[in-house]
Motif scaffolding. Structure first.
Motif, PDB file in Angstrom:
ATOM      1  N   GLN A 147       6.161  -1.256  -7.816  1.00  0.00           N
ATOM      2  CA  GLN A 147       6.496   0.295  -6.737  1.00  0.00           C
ATOM      3  C   GLN A 147       5.873   0.913  -6.958  1.00  0.00           C
ATOM      4  OE1 GLN A 147      10.639   0.726  -5.856  1.00  0.00           O
ATOM      5  NE2 GLN A 147      10.098  -1.750  -6.667  1.00  0.00           N
ATOM      6  N   ALA A 148       5.706   1.577  -5.726  1.00  0.00           N
ATOM      7  CA  ALA A 148       4.543   2.444  -5.259  1.00  0.00           C
ATOM      8  C   ALA A 148       5.284   4.013  -4.457  1.00  0.00           C
ATOM      9  CB  ALA A 148       4.047   1.607  -4.074  1.00  0.00           C
ATOM     10  N   ARG A 149       4.670   4.985  -4.655  1.00  0.00           N
ATOM     11  CA  ARG A 149       5.333   6.422  -4.474  1.00  0.00           C
ATOM     12  C   ARG A 149       4.937   6.356  -3.213  1.00  0.00           C
ATOM     13  NH1 ARG A 149       1.716   6.505  -8.495  1.00  0.00           N
ATOM     14  NH2 ARG A 149       2.544   7.722 -10.787  1.00  0.00           N
ATOM     15  N   ASP A 150       3.592   5.991  -2.812  1.00  0.00           N
ATOM     16  CA  ASP A 150       3.643   5.580  -0.781  1.00  0.00           C
ATOM     17  C   ASP A 150       3.340   3.575  -0.322  1.00  0.00           C
ATOM     18  OD1 ASP A 150       2.638   4.976   2.089  1.00  0.00           O
ATOM     19  OD2 ASP A 150       1.438   7.235   0.929  1.00  0.00           O
ATOM     20  N   ALA A 151       4.691   2.771  -0.131  1.00  0.00           N
ATOM     21  CA  ALA A 151       4.194   1.715   0.243  1.00  0.00           C
ATOM     22  C   ALA A 151       3.578   1.652   1.122  1.00  0.00           C
ATOM     23  CB  ALA A 151       5.791   1.237  -0.058  1.00  0.00           C
ATOM     24  N   ARG A 152       4.014   2.046   2.049  1.00  0.00           N
ATOM     25  CA  ARG A 152       2.533   2.214   3.688  1.00  0.00           C
ATOM     26  C   ARG A 152       1.522   2.028   3.252  1.00  0.00           C
ATOM     27  NH1 ARG A 152       6.708   0.060   7.098  1.00  0.00           N
ATOM     28  NH2 ARG A 152       8.850   0.594   6.609  1.00  0.00           N
ATOM     29  N   ALA A 153       0.987   3.390   2.430  1.00  0.00           N
ATOM     30  CA  ALA A 153      -0.762   3.448   2.328  1.00  0.00           C
ATOM     31  C   ALA A 153      -1.122   2.418   1.629  1.00  0.00           C
ATOM     32  CB  ALA A 153      -0.037   4.978   1.840  1.00  0.00           C
ATOM     33  N   LEU A 154       0.181   1.960   0.601  1.00  0.00           N
ATOM     34  CA  LEU A 154      -0.372   0.827  -0.034  1.00  0.00           C
ATOM     35  C   LEU A 154      -0.722  -0.442   0.182  1.00  0.00           C
ATOM     36  CD1 LEU A 154      -1.549   0.127  -3.482  1.00  0.00           C
ATOM     37  CD2 LEU A 154       1.179  -0.447  -4.223  1.00  0.00           C
ATOM     38  N   ILE A 155      -0.042  -1.027   1.097  1.00  0.00           N
ATOM     39  CA  ILE A 155      -0.156  -2.246   2.063  1.00  0.00           C
ATOM     40  C   ILE A 155      -1.257  -1.925   2.496  1.00  0.00           C
ATOM     41  CG2 ILE A 155       0.722  -3.308   3.741  1.00  0.00           C
ATOM     42  CD1 ILE A 155       3.773  -2.594   2.639  1.00  0.00           C
ATOM     43  N   ARG A 156      -1.758  -1.081   3.000  1.00  0.00           N
ATOM     44  CA  ARG A 156      -2.913  -0.729   4.157  1.00  0.00           C
ATOM     45  C   ARG A 156      -4.065  -1.135   3.507  1.00  0.00           C
ATOM     46  NH1 ARG A 156      -0.287   3.013   6.789  1.00  0.00           N
ATOM     47  NH2 ARG A 156      -1.049   4.853   4.942  1.00  0.00           N
ATOM     48  N   PHE A 157      -3.967  -0.462   1.819  1.00  0.00           N
ATOM     49  CA  PHE A 157      -4.906  -0.521   1.199  1.00  0.00           C
ATOM     50  C   PHE A 157      -5.271  -2.174   0.261  1.00  0.00           C
ATOM     51  CE2 PHE A 157      -7.030  -1.043  -2.861  1.00  0.00           C
ATOM     52  CZ  PHE A 157      -7.779  -0.608  -2.853  1.00  0.00           C
ATOM     53  N   LEU A 158      -3.879  -2.474   0.302  1.00  0.00           N
ATOM     54  CA  LEU A 158      -4.267  -3.751  -0.428  1.00  0.00           C
ATOM     55  C   LEU A 158      -4.993  -4.971   0.843  1.00  0.00           C
ATOM     56  CD1 LEU A 158      -0.963  -3.781  -2.211  1.00  0.00           C
ATOM     57  CD2 LEU A 158      -3.296  -3.515  -2.917  1.00  0.00           C
ATOM     58  N   VAL A 159      -4.284  -4.916   2.195  1.00  0.00           N
ATOM     59  CA  VAL A 159      -4.655  -5.414   3.158  1.00  0.00           C
ATOM     60  C   VAL A 159      -6.546  -5.539   3.252  1.00  0.00           C
ATOM     61  CG1 VAL A 159      -4.322  -5.958   5.391  1.00  0.00           C
ATOM     62  CG2 VAL A 159      -2.721  -6.117   3.671  1.00  0.00           C
ATOM     63  N   ASP A 160      -7.050  -4.198   3.552  1.00  0.00           N
ATOM     64  CA  ASP A 160      -8.106  -3.814   3.387  1.00  0.00           C
ATOM     65  C   ASP A 160      -8.807  -4.286   2.868  1.00  0.00           C
ATOM     66  OD1 ASP A 160      -6.906  -2.869   6.503  1.00  0.00           O
ATOM     67  OD2 ASP A 160      -6.979  -1.446   4.892  1.00  0.00           O
ATOM     68  N   ALA A 161      -8.764  -3.970   1.757  1.00  0.00           N
ATOM     69  CA  ALA A 161      -9.395  -3.116   0.451  1.00  0.00           C
ATOM     70  C   ALA A 161     -10.138  -5.388  -0.297  1.00  0.00           C
ATOM     71  CB  ALA A 161      -9.430  -3.021  -0.992  1.00  0.00           C
ATOM     72  N   GLY A 198      -7.929  -8.214   0.883  1.00  0.00           N
ATOM     73  CA  GLY A 198      -7.363  -9.197   1.436  1.00  0.00           C
ATOM     74  C   GLY A 198      -6.256  -9.619   1.593  1.00  0.00           C
ATOM     75  N   PHE A 199      -5.315  -9.520   0.579  1.00  0.00           N
ATOM     76  CA  PHE A 199      -3.655  -9.774   1.551  1.00  0.00           C
ATOM     77  C   PHE A 199      -3.714 -10.211   2.131  1.00  0.00           C
ATOM     78  CE2 PHE A 199      -3.368  -8.701  -3.497  1.00  0.00           C
ATOM     79  CZ  PHE A 199      -3.000  -9.558  -4.226  1.00  0.00           C
ATOM     80  N   VAL A 200      -2.437 -10.506   2.614  1.00  0.00           N
ATOM     81  CA  VAL A 200      -2.240 -10.344   4.267  1.00  0.00           C
ATOM     82  C   VAL A 200      -0.626 -10.137   4.070  1.00  0.00           C
ATOM     83  CG1 VAL A 200      -1.402 -12.488   5.903  1.00  0.00           C
ATOM     84  CG2 VAL A 200      -3.554 -12.746   4.752  1.00  0.00           C
ATOM     85  N   GLU A 201      -0.543  -9.390   5.127  1.00  0.00           N
ATOM     86  CA  GLU A 201       0.854  -8.554   5.091  1.00  0.00           C
ATOM     87  C   GLU A 201       2.175  -9.922   6.026  1.00  0.00           C
ATOM     88  OE1 GLU A 201       3.026  -5.281   8.124  1.00  0.00           O
ATOM     89  OE2 GLU A 201       1.254  -4.504   6.815  1.00  0.00           O
ATOM     90  N   ASN A 202       3.055 -10.040   5.385  1.00  0.00           N
ATOM     91  CA  ASN A 202       3.921 -11.405   5.748  1.00  0.00           C
ATOM     92  C   ASN A 202       5.089 -10.291   6.813  1.00  0.00           C
ATOM     93  OD1 ASN A 202       6.046 -12.517   6.314  1.00  0.00           O
ATOM     94  ND2 ASN A 202       4.921 -13.904   5.092  1.00  0.00           N
ATOM     95  N   VAL A 203       6.134  -9.828   6.078  1.00  0.00           N
ATOM     96  CA  VAL A 203       7.197  -8.643   6.097  1.00  0.00           C
ATOM     97  C   VAL A 203       6.866  -7.303   5.522  1.00  0.00           C
ATOM     98  CG1 VAL A 203       8.557  -9.836   4.564  1.00  0.00           C
ATOM     99  CG2 VAL A 203       9.109  -8.887   6.756  1.00  0.00           C
TER     100      VAL A 203
END
Length: 130
Positions: A12-26, A28-33
């Protein structure tokens, strides 16, 4: 058809959209959905390029599956620890342990994301199934 993943670590995240961007950018995770409206994320799936992935969502609501944001930890297999370390550091990840070789044949580093979750990345793929 490729092999299915049957275990999905979740957080769970306080700011899930920001965490998604971080995990992708930092990392290398790939956003699926990503499902949700506005700042809220009801469900997101991020895939790991070598297989598997994580699921995450916003840390509020009436779900029975509530983990406090920032309490997650994971070990993730990667094939190039040093390159990933450089990428993570450049993207602002808090590096807790620089890349180093272990006595069991892995090369690892540890980082913390902006939500406080711990991530260990290494070359050790686990032992084969018996």
């Amino acid at each position: 058809m490729g092999r299915m993943t049957y275990v999905w670590p979740t957080l769970q995240a306080r700011d899930a959209r920001a965490l998604i961007r971080f995990l992708v950018d930092a990392f290398g995770f790939v956003e699926n959905v990503v499902h949700g409206e506005g700042d809220r994320v009801d469900h997101a799936q991020l895939d790991w390029p070598l297989g598997g992935g994580i699921m995450l969502g916003s840390g509020s609501g009436s779900s029975t599956w509530q983990l406090p944001p920032g309490t997650f930890g994971a070990y993730v297999v990667t094939d190039d620890v040093d390159k990933l370390h450089e990428r993570a550091a450049a993207a602002g990840a808090e590096i807790l342990k620089a890349p180093a070789d272990t006595d069991y044949g892995s090369r690892d580093f540890t980082a913390r994301d902006p939500e406080g979750n711990l991530w260990s990345f290494g070359t050790y793929p686990g032992e084969p199934r018996k």
